[in-house]
Design a protein around this motif. Sequence first.
Motif, PDB file in Angstrom:
ATOM      1  N   VAL A 101       0.854  -1.185   0.000  1.00 32.15           N
ATOM      2  CA  VAL A 101       0.000   0.000   0.000  1.00 32.15           C
ATOM      3  C   VAL A 101       0.889   1.234   0.000  1.00 32.15           C
ATOM      4  N   GLY A 102       0.585   2.194  -0.896  1.00 31.13           N
ATOM      5  CA  GLY A 102       1.352   3.434  -0.931  1.00 31.13           C
ATOM      6  C   GLY A 102       1.144   4.247   0.331  1.00 31.13           C
ATOM      7  N   GLY A 103       2.221   4.778   0.880  1.00 34.11           N
ATOM      8  CA  GLY A 103       2.130   5.498   2.154  1.00 34.11           C
ATOM      9  C   GLY A 103       1.461   6.854   2.043  1.00 34.11           C
ATOM     10  N   TYR A 104       1.460   7.469   0.882  1.00 36.42           N
ATOM     11  CA  TYR A 104       0.914   8.826   0.736  1.00 36.42           C
ATOM     12  C   TYR A 104      -0.574   8.809   0.437  1.00 36.42           C
ATOM     13  N   GLN A 105      -1.007   8.042  -0.552  1.00 36.94           N
ATOM     14  CA  GLN A 105      -2.415   8.016  -0.948  1.00 36.94           C
ATOM     15  C   GLN A 105      -3.131   6.753  -0.497  1.00 36.94           C
ATOM     16  N   GLN A 106      -2.456   5.877   0.204  1.00 35.73           N
ATOM     17  CA  GLN A 106      -3.023   4.608   0.658  1.00 35.73           C
ATOM     18  C   GLN A 106      -3.587   3.790  -0.514  1.00 35.73           C
ATOM     19  N   GLN A 107      -2.961   3.903  -1.667  1.00 33.99           N
ATOM     20  CA  GLN A 107      -3.402   3.188  -2.848  1.00 33.99           C
ATOM     21  C   GLN A 107      -2.683   1.846  -2.938  1.00 33.99           C
ATOM     22  N   GLU A 108      -3.399   0.821  -3.377  1.00 41.57           N
ATOM     23  CA  GLU A 108      -2.795  -0.490  -3.510  1.00 41.57           C
ATOM     24  C   GLU A 108      -1.766  -0.481  -4.641  1.00 41.57           C
ATOM     25  N   LEU A 109      -0.551  -0.851  -4.305  1.00 41.14           N
ATOM     26  CA  LEU A 109       0.549  -0.901  -5.264  1.00 41.14           C
ATOM     27  C   LEU A 109       1.274  -2.232  -5.115  1.00 41.14           C
ATOM     28  N   SER A 110       2.049  -2.561  -6.087  1.00 40.34           N
ATOM     29  CA  SER A 110       2.867  -3.774  -6.019  1.00 40.34           C
ATOM     30  C   SER A 110       4.290  -3.444  -6.442  1.00 40.34           C
ATOM     31  N   MET A 111       5.232  -4.154  -5.832  1.00 40.01           N
ATOM     32  CA  MET A 111       6.633  -4.034  -6.229  1.00 40.01           C
ATOM     33  C   MET A 111       7.028  -5.306  -6.966  1.00 40.01           C
ATOM     34  N   ILE A 112       7.465  -5.145  -8.188  1.00 35.85           N
ATOM     35  CA  ILE A 112       7.907  -6.268  -9.005  1.00 35.85           C
ATOM     36  C   ILE A 112       9.426  -6.191  -9.092  1.00 35.85           C
ATOM     37  N   ARG A 113      10.109  -7.244  -8.674  1.00 29.78           N
ATOM     38  CA  ARG A 113      11.574  -7.228  -8.651  1.00 29.78           C
ATOM     39  C   ARG A 113      12.137  -8.369  -9.480  1.00 29.78           C
ATOM     40  N   THR A 114      13.209  -8.059 -10.177  1.00 27.44           N
ATOM     41  CA  THR A 114      13.895  -9.059 -10.987  1.00 27.44           C
ATOM     42  C   THR A 114      15.386  -8.769 -10.984  1.00 27.44           C
ATOM     43  N   ILE A 115      16.181  -9.808 -11.206  1.00 21.22           N
ATOM     44  CA  ILE A 115      17.633  -9.647 -11.331  1.00 21.22           C
ATOM     45  C   ILE A 115      17.998  -9.860 -12.794  1.00 21.22           C
ATOM     46  N   ILE A 116      18.687  -8.907 -13.365  1.00 18.26           N
ATOM     47  CA  ILE A 116      19.124  -8.973 -14.750  1.00 18.26           C
ATOM     48  C   ILE A 116      20.577  -8.495 -14.817  1.00 18.26           C
ATOM     49  N   THR A 117      21.169  -8.580 -15.995  1.00 16.05           N
ATOM     50  CA  THR A 117      22.513  -8.037 -16.165  1.00 16.05           C
ATOM     51  C   THR A 117      22.427  -6.568 -16.562  1.00 16.05           C
ATOM     52  N   LEU A 118      23.493  -5.838 -16.299  1.00 17.98           N
ATOM     53  CA  LEU A 118      23.518  -4.432 -16.715  1.00 17.98           C
ATOM     54  C   LEU A 118      23.440  -4.305 -18.228  1.00 17.98           C
ATOM     55  N   GLU A 119      23.867  -5.332 -18.930  1.00 12.48           N
ATOM     56  CA  GLU A 119      23.770  -5.337 -20.382  1.00 12.48           C
ATOM     57  C   GLU A 119      22.308  -5.395 -20.828  1.00 12.48           C
ATOM     58  N   GLU A 120      21.466  -6.071 -20.044  1.00 19.31           N
ATOM     59  CA  GLU A 120      20.049  -6.212 -20.372  1.00 19.31           C
ATOM     60  C   GLU A 120      19.210  -5.035 -19.893  1.00 19.31           C
ATOM     61  N   LEU A 121      19.712  -4.288 -18.930  1.00 18.89           N
ATOM     62  CA  LEU A 121      18.934  -3.228 -18.288  1.00 18.89           C
ATOM     63  C   LEU A 121      18.382  -2.184 -19.250  1.00 18.89           C
ATOM     64  N   PRO A 122      19.160  -1.605 -20.177  1.00 17.37           N
ATOM     65  CA  PRO A 122      18.613  -0.553 -21.049  1.00 17.37           C
ATOM     66  C   PRO A 122      17.397  -1.002 -21.849  1.00 17.37           C
ATOM     67  N   LYS A 123      17.413  -2.220 -22.357  1.00 20.73           N
ATOM     68  CA  LYS A 123      16.293  -2.719 -23.158  1.00 20.73           C
ATOM     69  C   LYS A 123      15.032  -2.850 -22.313  1.00 20.73           C
ATOM     70  N   LEU A 124      15.157  -3.386 -21.102  1.00 20.56           N
ATOM     71  CA  LEU A 124      13.997  -3.546 -20.237  1.00 20.56           C
ATOM     72  C   LEU A 124      13.476  -2.201 -19.760  1.00 20.56           C
ATOM     73  N   ARG A 125      14.374  -1.304 -19.418  1.00 21.61           N
ATOM     74  CA  ARG A 125      13.960   0.021 -18.960  1.00 21.61           C
ATOM     75  C   ARG A 125      13.231   0.779 -20.070  1.00 21.61           C
ATOM     76  N   ALA A 126      13.699   0.641 -21.302  1.00 20.56           N
ATOM     77  CA  ALA A 126      13.037   1.304 -22.426  1.00 20.56           C
ATOM     78  C   ALA A 126      11.636   0.753 -22.632  1.00 20.56           C
ATOM     79  N   ALA A 127      11.470  -0.555 -22.473  1.00 22.12           N
ATOM     80  CA  ALA A 127      10.146  -1.170 -22.632  1.00 22.12           C
ATOM     81  C   ALA A 127       9.181  -0.693 -21.562  1.00 22.12           C
TER      82      ALA A 127
END
Length: 301
Positions: A247-273
């Motif tokens: 839950v977001g602390g400011y607006q009390q809105q339901e949120l989710s954190m999605i976490r993944t481990i990737i290589t720095l080489e893969e990061l730009p492509k995923l961030r752009a998407a």
Amino acid sequence: MHSPSSSKARLSFSSLLIAMSSGLLYAIALKYFIIPGGVILTGFEGIAVALSYYFESSALFIVLYAIFQSALLVFAYRRISKTFALRSIIVVSTVIGSLLLLPTFTISQPGAVNERIMLVLFGGILAGCAKAVAFKNRGSTGDEDIIAAFFAMKYLKPVGSVAVIAGIVSTIFGLGLQFLKTNDLALVINTLMYTVLFLFVSTETLNTLYHKFKLTMLAVIHKDPENIARILREVFPHRTFTIHPGVGGYQQQELSMIRTIITLEELPKLRAAINDQAPEAFYYHHEVEGVSRKFYISPIG
């Protein structure tokens, strides 16, 4: 995070040109900056250059370099991949040919301390760039880079960091030969300082430009975790992820954190998407250490 099926790569004209360019760049670094700077290289080429210093023969370095690289390229063919070995052969062959054909001239005045520093620094930068270009092209400049690629894939360590270990034996060997020839401890210590400086600069340049074995944790905070999950699956089907509802602390809105481990080489492509398909998402990332060896990284070759 296991290996997906991979297709066999082909050697295109652009790959051939890149391999030859990295070989030419490395040869320029060797002939005009590193060897005139009097530093000791890492691995077997360090042993070769130390012997060439001792016997004052540049031809000896080329001969020993070719012999050592031939043995290491056989190792690369058998233990890493055929593509990696083939592209490394092209780079190494270009280095040898360039060392023989490039004109000989002196860039700095021998013995000038301030100019020797510049030779070592610029040579380290050029060598690091050449290695990074070769690695990005799924090859190498040979020697310790082949061993570094093997252990980097096995232990998930940056190739530049692994290569430093190869410099210990060659540096001790080279300094020992120099002391036998000159019996001048001050000169040996001076060479050691310049060698360490060269290793640091070339390693940092390589690790800065080549990110295949650097791992990062990407965390994305969004109200629609399924959308982020879809993006992850589409961009990197072989990567897994975790979803943490909150839950977001400011607006009390339901949120989710999605976490993944990737290589720095893969990061730009995923961030752009993510920026393109979920522009309202908040994300951050940081480098991580100690990741299980079960983490999949595609082979260099």
